[in-house]
Design a protein around this motif. Structure first.
Motif, PDB file in Angstrom:
ATOM      1  N   VAL A   1     -37.479 -15.353 -37.685  1.00  0.00           N
ATOM      2  CA  VAL A   1     -36.569 -14.248 -37.373  1.00  0.00           C
ATOM      3  C   VAL A   1     -35.300 -14.808 -36.750  1.00  0.00           C
ATOM      4  N   GLY A   2     -34.150 -14.396 -37.283  1.00  0.00           N
ATOM      5  CA  GLY A   2     -32.863 -14.842 -36.772  1.00  0.00           C
ATOM      6  C   GLY A   2     -32.262 -16.025 -37.495  1.00  0.00           C
ATOM      7  N   VAL A   3     -33.032 -16.712 -38.331  1.00  0.00           N
ATOM      8  CA  VAL A   3     -32.521 -17.847 -39.097  1.00  0.00           C
ATOM      9  C   VAL A   3     -31.799 -17.324 -40.333  1.00  0.00           C
ATOM     10  N   SER A   4     -30.653 -17.908 -40.653  1.00  0.00           N
ATOM     11  CA  SER A   4     -29.888 -17.440 -41.810  1.00  0.00           C
ATOM     12  C   SER A   4     -30.352 -18.145 -43.085  1.00  0.00           C
ATOM     13  N   LEU A   5     -30.071 -17.516 -44.220  1.00  0.00           N
ATOM     14  CA  LEU A   5     -30.408 -18.110 -45.508  1.00  0.00           C
ATOM     15  C   LEU A   5     -29.608 -19.389 -45.747  1.00  0.00           C
ATOM     16  N   LEU A   6     -28.387 -19.437 -45.246  1.00  0.00           N
ATOM     17  CA  LEU A   6     -27.590 -20.662 -45.374  1.00  0.00           C
ATOM     18  C   LEU A   6     -28.207 -21.806 -44.583  1.00  0.00           C
ATOM     19  N   GLU A   7     -28.795 -21.486 -43.443  1.00  0.00           N
ATOM     20  CA  GLU A   7     -29.475 -22.521 -42.666  1.00  0.00           C
ATOM     21  C   GLU A   7     -30.688 -23.063 -43.422  1.00  0.00           C
ATOM     22  N   LEU A   8     -31.399 -22.200 -44.118  1.00  0.00           N
ATOM     23  CA  LEU A   8     -32.524 -22.665 -44.931  1.00  0.00           C
ATOM     24  C   LEU A   8     -32.040 -23.551 -46.066  1.00  0.00           C
ATOM     25  N   ASP A   9     -30.888 -23.211 -46.646  1.00  0.00           N
ATOM     26  CA  ASP A   9     -30.307 -24.040 -47.698  1.00  0.00           C
ATOM     27  C   ASP A   9     -29.993 -25.437 -47.170  1.00  0.00           C
ATOM     28  N   GLU A  10     -29.498 -25.502 -45.947  1.00  0.00           N
ATOM     29  CA  GLU A  10     -29.182 -26.803 -45.343  1.00  0.00           C
ATOM     30  C   GLU A  10     -30.451 -27.630 -45.124  1.00  0.00           C
ATOM     31  N   VAL A  11     -31.538 -26.971 -44.760  1.00  0.00           N
ATOM     32  CA  VAL A  11     -32.808 -27.676 -44.579  1.00  0.00           C
ATOM     33  C   VAL A  11     -33.229 -28.348 -45.884  1.00  0.00           C
TER      34      VAL A  11
ATOM     35  N   ILE B   1     -28.517 -15.767 -53.913  1.00  0.00           N
ATOM     36  CA  ILE B   1     -27.629 -16.798 -53.387  1.00  0.00           C
ATOM     37  C   ILE B   1     -27.723 -16.808 -51.860  1.00  0.00           C
ATOM     38  N   PRO B   2     -27.985 -17.952 -51.252  1.00  0.00           N
ATOM     39  CA  PRO B   2     -28.048 -18.013 -49.777  1.00  0.00           C
ATOM     40  C   PRO B   2     -26.745 -17.528 -49.141  1.00  0.00           C
ATOM     41  N   SER B   3     -26.904 -16.772 -48.052  1.00  0.00           N
ATOM     42  CA  SER B   3     -25.761 -16.164 -47.381  1.00  0.00           C
ATOM     43  C   SER B   3     -25.961 -16.252 -45.875  1.00  0.00           C
ATOM     44  N   GLU B   4     -25.068 -15.582 -45.145  1.00  0.00           N
ATOM     45  CA  GLU B   4     -25.179 -15.529 -43.684  1.00  0.00           C
ATOM     46  C   GLU B   4     -26.274 -14.565 -43.228  1.00  0.00           C
ATOM     47  N   TYR B   5     -26.914 -13.869 -44.161  1.00  0.00           N
ATOM     48  CA  TYR B   5     -27.981 -12.939 -43.782  1.00  0.00           C
ATOM     49  C   TYR B   5     -29.024 -13.641 -42.921  1.00  0.00           C
ATOM     50  N   ARG B   6     -29.364 -13.010 -41.794  1.00  0.00           N
ATOM     51  CA  ARG B   6     -30.358 -13.567 -40.877  1.00  0.00           C
ATOM     52  C   ARG B   6     -31.676 -12.815 -41.036  1.00  0.00           C
TER      53      ARG B   6
ATOM     54  N   ILE C   1     -30.944 -23.955 -52.968  1.00  0.00           N
ATOM     55  CA  ILE C   1     -32.100 -23.065 -53.108  1.00  0.00           C
ATOM     56  C   ILE C   1     -31.648 -21.708 -53.621  1.00  0.00           C
ATOM     57  N   CYS C   2     -32.559 -21.023 -54.289  1.00  0.00           N
ATOM     58  CA  CYS C   2     -32.427 -19.584 -54.492  1.00  0.00           C
ATOM     59  C   CYS C   2     -33.228 -18.926 -53.374  1.00  0.00           C
ATOM     60  N   ALA C   3     -32.607 -18.019 -52.642  1.00  0.00           N
ATOM     61  CA  ALA C   3     -33.259 -17.344 -51.517  1.00  0.00           C
ATOM     62  C   ALA C   3     -33.214 -15.842 -51.768  1.00  0.00           C
ATOM     63  N   SER C   4     -34.354 -15.266 -52.113  1.00  0.00           N
ATOM     64  CA  SER C   4     -34.435 -13.868 -52.523  1.00  0.00           C
ATOM     65  C   SER C   4     -35.256 -13.092 -51.501  1.00  0.00           C
TER      66      SER C   4
ATOM     67  N   LEU D   1     -35.108 -10.941 -40.802  1.00  0.00           N
ATOM     68  CA  LEU D   1     -35.637  -9.917 -39.905  1.00  0.00           C
ATOM     69  C   LEU D   1     -37.160  -9.966 -39.898  1.00  0.00           C
ATOM     70  N   ASP D   2     -37.740  -9.426 -38.856  1.00  0.00           N
ATOM     71  CA  ASP D   2     -39.188  -9.354 -38.767  1.00  0.00           C
ATOM     72  C   ASP D   2     -39.744  -8.547 -39.942  1.00  0.00           C
ATOM     73  N   GLY D   3     -40.679  -9.132 -40.683  1.00  0.00           N
ATOM     74  CA  GLY D   3     -41.303  -8.456 -41.804  1.00  0.00           C
ATOM     75  C   GLY D   3     -40.655  -8.720 -43.145  1.00  0.00           C
ATOM     76  N   ASP D   4     -39.569  -9.479 -43.186  1.00  0.00           N
ATOM     77  CA  ASP D   4     -38.931  -9.787 -44.469  1.00  0.00           C
ATOM     78  C   ASP D   4     -39.877 -10.564 -45.379  1.00  0.00           C
ATOM     79  N   LEU D   5     -39.854 -10.205 -46.662  1.00  0.00           N
ATOM     80  CA  LEU D   5     -40.558 -10.968 -47.693  1.00  0.00           C
ATOM     81  C   LEU D   5     -39.523 -11.868 -48.364  1.00  0.00           C
ATOM     82  N   VAL D   6     -39.741 -13.165 -48.300  1.00  0.00           N
ATOM     83  CA  VAL D   6     -38.760 -14.143 -48.775  1.00  0.00           C
ATOM     84  C   VAL D   6     -39.350 -14.967 -49.912  1.00  0.00           C
ATOM     85  N   SER D   7     -38.601 -15.092 -50.997  1.00  0.00           N
ATOM     86  CA  SER D   7     -38.972 -15.997 -52.094  1.00  0.00           C
ATOM     87  C   SER D   7     -37.917 -17.095 -52.170  1.00  0.00           C
ATOM     88  N   VAL D   8     -38.377 -18.334 -52.155  1.00  0.00           N
ATOM     89  CA  VAL D   8     -37.477 -19.482 -52.215  1.00  0.00           C
ATOM     90  C   VAL D   8     -37.831 -20.316 -53.439  1.00  0.00           C
TER      91      VAL D   8
END
Length: 255
Positions: free
Chosen positions: A33-43, A85-90, A73-76, A92-99
């Protein structure tokens, strides 16, 4: 043309697959929670750099997209099925994420995807991910020498339909090798006993994409990449690159 891989080429693809598995594990560990999709792309980009590998996704420009893909990455998230497309979106609790992630090592690619929940899970999301994983495992089990490509597609689709999910018909798996996308196409539905004969050395990505709303239609975001469910229902996407061998299917993108 479908290209069968040699043992030496499969060994290189396994190396690419290890990079993919390591990157997805690192992204999953960093997602909170609070981590952005762009930060995941950097990882994921850091894993590529440390392995001396290249991104299969960044700058990729298929015919359907108006621009090259800008990330590794594709972050959906939630109702996005694939190609987010990874973005600044951070998160949220309960988000379902596909990478979805691909890596290239010495001219050969690996491609894999995971779906997971950040924070507090919804039971329906847990079931959706589990059912998508079941479909992937069924598709892999059907990828045996002497069978047909339709056996793989049918195994995936039968689980999706039996459990009430929608399936985006124009998107699915594909061959993998010297290119990230090569022949043959691997649909997520099909008829058993039909299609390409499965021979040792064939390498394909099997990637079920299920939509919880049960409808097959989707819409494309204005960016020309992200595919989204029409009813706002959630989607999951899980994928492995596998090789058909004389002793059964081998997962090339396993950890």
């Amino acid at each position: 043309m479908v290209e069968l891989k040699t043992e030496a080429e499969l060994a290189v693809m396994r190396e690419a697959g290890r990079v993919v598995a390591n990157a997805l594990a690192a992204v999953r560990a960093a997602a909170a929670v609070g981590v952005s999709l762009l930060e995941l792309d950097e990882v994921a980009d850091d894993v590529l750099a440390s392995a001396g590998a290249k991104s299969s996704f960044q700058h990729y420009h298929p015919h359907f997209a108006p621009t090259p893909f800008p990330a590794v990455i594709c972050a959906s998230v939630n109702d996005v099925i694939v190609h987010g497309i990874p973005s600044e979106y951070r998160l949220l609790d309960g988000d379902l994420v596909s990478v979805d992630f691909g890596a290239c090592v010495d001219g050969f690619h690996g491609d894999s995807a995971i779906s997971f929940i950040v924070g507090t899970p919804r039971p329906a999301d847990v079931a959706l991910i589990a059912d998508t994983r079941d479909a992937l495992e069924a598709g892999i089990a059907a990828a045996r020498a002497g069978g047909r490509l339709g056996d793989v597609s049918a195994a995936v689709g039968e689980i999706g339909r039996a459990r009430g999910y929608g399936i985006p018909s124009s998107f699915g798996g594909h061959g993998v090798g010297r290119a990230m996308h090569e022949a043959p196409s691997v649909p997520n539905e099909g008829r058993p006993g039909r299609g390409l004969s499965l021979r040792p050395g064939l390498t394909i990505a099997i990637e079920p994409m299920f939509m919880a709303g049960g409808r097959d239609r989707f819409v494309t975001d204005p960016d020309g990449w992200a595919l989204r469910t029409v009813d706002g229902s959630r989607a999951a996407h899980i994928e492995h690159t596998i090789a058909v061998t004389g002793s059964g299917p081998v997962i090339l993108t396993a950890p």
